[in-house]
Write a protein that holds these residues in place. Structure first.
Motif, PDB file in Angstrom:
ATOM      1  N   ASP A 101       0.755  -1.409   0.154  1.00 23.64           N
ATOM      2  CA  ASP A 101       0.272   0.089  -0.104  1.00 23.64           C
ATOM      3  C   ASP A 101       0.716   1.357  -0.283  1.00 23.64           C
ATOM      4  N   ARG A 102       2.287   1.261   0.829  1.00 22.66           N
ATOM      5  CA  ARG A 102       3.196   2.403   0.308  1.00 22.66           C
ATOM      6  C   ARG A 102       2.730   3.208   0.800  1.00 22.66           C
ATOM      7  N   VAL A 103       1.996   3.110   2.291  1.00 24.00           N
ATOM      8  CA  VAL A 103       1.642   4.616   3.260  1.00 24.00           C
ATOM      9  C   VAL A 103       3.083   5.168   3.575  1.00 24.00           C
ATOM     10  N   VAL A 104       2.964   6.307   3.979  1.00 21.53           N
ATOM     11  CA  VAL A 104       3.678   7.479   4.159  1.00 21.53           C
ATOM     12  C   VAL A 104       4.126   7.539   5.745  1.00 21.53           C
ATOM     13  N   ALA A 105       2.816   6.869   6.500  1.00 19.89           N
ATOM     14  CA  ALA A 105       3.259   6.499   7.430  1.00 19.89           C
ATOM     15  C   ALA A 105       1.899   5.791   7.769  1.00 19.89           C
ATOM     16  N   LEU A 106       2.892   5.225   9.377  1.00 21.00           N
ATOM     17  CA  LEU A 106       2.217   4.433  10.231  1.00 21.00           C
ATOM     18  C   LEU A 106       1.437   4.425  11.480  1.00 21.00           C
ATOM     19  N   THR A 107       0.033   4.681  11.607  1.00 16.86           N
ATOM     20  CA  THR A 107      -0.391   4.696  13.250  1.00 16.86           C
ATOM     21  C   THR A 107      -1.102   4.030  13.673  1.00 16.86           C
ATOM     22  N   GLY A 108      -1.808   4.413  14.277  1.00 19.45           N
ATOM     23  CA  GLY A 108      -2.754   2.786  15.309  1.00 19.45           C
ATOM     24  C   GLY A 108      -2.177   1.768  16.680  1.00 19.45           C
ATOM     25  N   LEU A 109      -1.315   0.611  16.633  1.00 15.34           N
ATOM     26  CA  LEU A 109      -1.210  -0.707  17.514  1.00 15.34           C
ATOM     27  C   LEU A 109      -1.838  -0.566  18.724  1.00 15.34           C
ATOM     28  N   VAL A 110      -2.193  -0.978  18.940  1.00 12.67           N
ATOM     29  CA  VAL A 110      -2.833  -0.988  20.417  1.00 12.67           C
ATOM     30  C   VAL A 110      -1.524  -2.093  21.286  1.00 12.67           C
ATOM     31  N   GLY A 111      -0.775  -3.514  21.227  1.00 11.48           N
ATOM     32  CA  GLY A 111       0.230  -3.631  21.703  1.00 11.48           C
ATOM     33  C   GLY A 111       1.098  -3.170  21.617  1.00 11.48           C
ATOM     34  N   GLY A 112       2.277  -3.059  22.968  1.00  9.47           N
ATOM     35  CA  GLY A 112       3.499  -3.141  23.543  1.00  9.47           C
ATOM     36  C   GLY A 112       4.123  -3.830  22.528  1.00  9.47           C
ATOM     37  N   ALA A 113       3.772  -5.137  21.914  1.00  9.07           N
ATOM     38  CA  ALA A 113       5.181  -6.525  21.710  1.00  9.07           C
ATOM     39  C   ALA A 113       4.767  -6.268  19.984  1.00  9.07           C
ATOM     40  N   THR A 114       3.404  -5.670  19.335  1.00  9.39           N
ATOM     41  CA  THR A 114       4.176  -5.079  18.248  1.00  9.39           C
ATOM     42  C   THR A 114       4.491  -4.469  17.767  1.00  9.39           C
ATOM     43  N   VAL A 115       4.003  -3.059  18.750  1.00  8.86           N
ATOM     44  CA  VAL A 115       5.109  -2.107  18.583  1.00  8.86           C
ATOM     45  C   VAL A 115       6.700  -1.901  18.626  1.00  8.86           C
ATOM     46  N   ASP A 116       7.053  -2.788  19.654  1.00 11.28           N
ATOM     47  CA  ASP A 116       8.768  -3.245  19.209  1.00 11.28           C
ATOM     48  C   ASP A 116       8.715  -4.027  18.401  1.00 11.28           C
ATOM     49  N   LYS A 117       7.868  -5.255  17.174  1.00  8.92           N
ATOM     50  CA  LYS A 117       8.191  -5.591  16.360  1.00  8.92           C
ATOM     51  C   LYS A 117       8.413  -4.161  15.111  1.00  8.92           C
ATOM     52  N   VAL A 118       6.976  -4.099  15.329  1.00  8.45           N
ATOM     53  CA  VAL A 118       6.756  -3.242  14.102  1.00  8.45           C
ATOM     54  C   VAL A 118       7.488  -2.090  13.688  1.00  8.45           C
ATOM     55  N   GLN A 119       8.267  -1.345  14.934  1.00 10.11           N
ATOM     56  CA  GLN A 119       8.867  -0.148  14.837  1.00 10.11           C
ATOM     57  C   GLN A 119      10.125  -0.819  13.759  1.00 10.11           C
ATOM     58  N   THR A 120      10.828  -2.029  13.999  1.00 10.10           N
ATOM     59  CA  THR A 120      11.650  -2.523  13.172  1.00 10.10           C
ATOM     60  C   THR A 120      11.903  -2.174  12.159  1.00 10.10           C
ATOM     61  N   LEU A 121       9.721  -2.650  11.385  1.00  9.49           N
ATOM     62  CA  LEU A 121      10.555  -1.796   9.690  1.00  9.49           C
ATOM     63  C   LEU A 121      10.271  -1.607   9.598  1.00  9.49           C
ATOM     64  N   THR A 122       9.149   0.131  10.777  1.00 15.99           N
ATOM     65  CA  THR A 122       9.356   1.576   9.812  1.00 15.99           C
ATOM     66  C   THR A 122      10.094   2.216   9.827  1.00 15.99           C
ATOM     67  N   HIS A 123      11.475   1.757  10.926  1.00 19.34           N
ATOM     68  CA  HIS A 123      13.045   2.294  11.237  1.00 19.34           C
ATOM     69  C   HIS A 123      13.474   1.903   9.741  1.00 19.34           C
ATOM     70  N   GLU A 124      13.771   0.737   9.425  1.00  9.63           N
ATOM     71  CA  GLU A 124      14.131   0.274   8.085  1.00  9.63           C
ATOM     72  C   GLU A 124      14.244   1.043   6.830  1.00  9.63           C
ATOM     73  N   ARG A 125      12.422   1.594   6.357  1.00  9.31           N
ATOM     74  CA  ARG A 125      11.781   2.297   5.281  1.00  9.31           C
ATOM     75  C   ARG A 125      11.700   4.030   5.837  1.00  9.31           C
ATOM     76  N   ARG A 126      12.184   3.808   7.180  1.00  7.18           N
ATOM     77  CA  ARG A 126      12.108   5.986   6.503  1.00  7.18           C
ATOM     78  C   ARG A 126      10.928   6.470   6.978  1.00  7.18           C
ATOM     79  N   ILE A 127      10.206   5.359   7.479  1.00  9.19           N
ATOM     80  CA  ILE A 127       8.785   5.682   7.869  1.00  9.19           C
ATOM     81  C   ILE A 127       8.143   6.104   8.970  1.00  9.19           C
TER      82      ILE A 127
END
Length: 404
Positions: A101-127
């Motif tokens: 979908d190539r979003v330019v920002a990602l928001t939301g995320l309910v759980g802390g464990a989700t944040v921990d994993k997804v943060q790695t993905l967004t940082h790698e892509r500079r999003i």
């Protein structure tokens, strides 16, 4: 009721249409239109925290609906995905939002464990990741601190509720002990650690026989009575806990049936937040809890927020989950308005760092300059009647966190 259902059908149709558009286009944000921006919203729409995720979606959508579907003067394509109960479902959903979908920002995320994993993905892509609920303490990687330059939150660190209320509880119980209990997963560990570490540092004593929090299996625990009756044997002056969603309903109802029923119950405010309070009913009366928001706050921004929530036909009163997601939209509104030219993850991230103070329903706040989370007030609330309904009524300010 019919109006609310019609609005829900309209919102779902819009999300579906946006998702189909995004799936069929391989180019960047807004399908090549510089005046359109694609934002990803990843929240729990299934599983144990569905009610939290739904409130977060409503909060973001409410901001859009009250701003003509535009942020920063640009039309928004909102692509919604299901986080489910954690990383197993959330990570593939996040990958789709980022890669397909190539979003330019990602928001939301309910759980802390989700944040921990997804943060790695967004940082790698500079999003930029603009979280709107739980935020864990990020563990170092290969012995180095985590790079959070693309990670922001409009909510809180998960240990902050317990930190904020610990001194108040110590004053209330004096030399008495407090029994600590919560769910055995990342959110529970963070929430209870914040309280127990601060409470014991202040000279407080835990009633738990080994001085350690009792953690109940998550999400398997439905019968809390054995744990509660065992806790009563320690004769605590009070109990402190964190639960949310369905487990919060079961915990509160069973607490009033247990041998602890007359012992004061304190909690992170998620225990009685939103639709769970309706399900708990009078069993929740008198619970004192801590949170960064109350629908009874007298701020003009909050009064407008509460009125807009009601006018939209959404159920109950707005929650901290809805408020933080609403604020995430407000941050993106300010940031997108400041981007001159094409919107990329990098240009948007830079602009987020320059938004300054946010006029929020919770009260004014701003991002901490290095930790990228709100510097904000925390409030003591009590469940009591507010007109014809039970509500988390504001009692007093507690503190501002983080302090440095």
């Amino acid at each position: 009721m019919q109006r609310a259902r019609a609005q829900l059908r309209h919102a779902l149709a819009a999300v579906t249409a946006t998702s189909l558009l995004a799936a069929g286009v391989a180019c960047g944000s807004g399908a090549g239109d510089p005046d359109r921006v694609r934002i990803g919203l990843l929240v729990s729409l299934s599983g144990i925290y569905t009610s939290v995720g739904e409130d977060m979606r409503r909060g973001f959508q409410l901001y859009l609906d009250t701003h003509d579907g535009r942020l920063g003067g640009r039309d928004i394509d909102l692509v919604v995905a299901d986080e489910g109960d954690g990383p197993a479902t959330a990570v593939p959903a996040a990958q789709k939002l980022l890669e397909r979908d190539r979003v330019v920002a990602l928001t939301g995320l309910v759980g802390g464990a989700t944040v921990d994993k997804v943060q790695t993905l967004t940082h790698e892509r500079r999003i930029p990741l603009l979280g709107a609920n739980a935020r864990p303490e990020f563990a170092p990687v290969a012995g180095k601190p985590r790079d959070l330059s693309y990670t922001w939150h409009t909510s809180y660190n998960s240990d902050e509720p317990g930190i904020a209320i610990a001194a108040h509880i110590k004053t209330e119980v004096g030399d008495g002990t407090v029994y600590a209990i919560g769910p055995d997963y990342q959110g529970g560990w963070d929430e209870l650690r914040g309280f127990t570490d601060t409470f014991t540092t202040l000279g407080g004593k835990l009633a738990n026989p080994d001085g350690k929090t009792v953690f109940t299996p998550f999400p398997a625990t439905e019968n809390f009575l054995p744990y509660l009756n065992k806790a009563a044997e320690t004769r605590p002056a009070a109990v402190y806990t964190f639960y949310a969603g369905g487990p919060a309903v079961a915990f509160v109802k069973q607490y009033r049936q247990s041998a602890l029923k007359d012992v004061p119950l304190y909690a992170a405010g998620f225990l009685t937040e939103g639709s769970v309070l309706d399900a708990q009913g009078t069993a929740a009366t008198g619970i004192r809890n801590v949170l960064n928001y109350s629908p009874t706050l007298p701020h003009a921004a909050n009064q407008q927020f509460v009125a807009a929530w009601s006018a939209a036909g959404y159920p109950g009163q707005p929650t901290t989950f809805a408020m933080a997601s609403y604020d995430a939209a407000a941050v993106l509104d300010r940031a997108l308005a400041a981007v001159d030219g094409p919107v990329t993850g990098e240009t948007l991230n830079t602009a987020i760092g320059q938004v300054g103070r946010i006029d929020s329903p919770r009260g004014d706040w701003q991002f901490h300059p290095t930790e990228h989370r709100p510097v904000q007030r925390w409030y003591l609330r009590e469940v009591r009647p507010d007109g014809p309904v039970l509500s988390n009524v504001l009692l007093q300010d507690l503190t501002t966190l983080p302090t440095t």
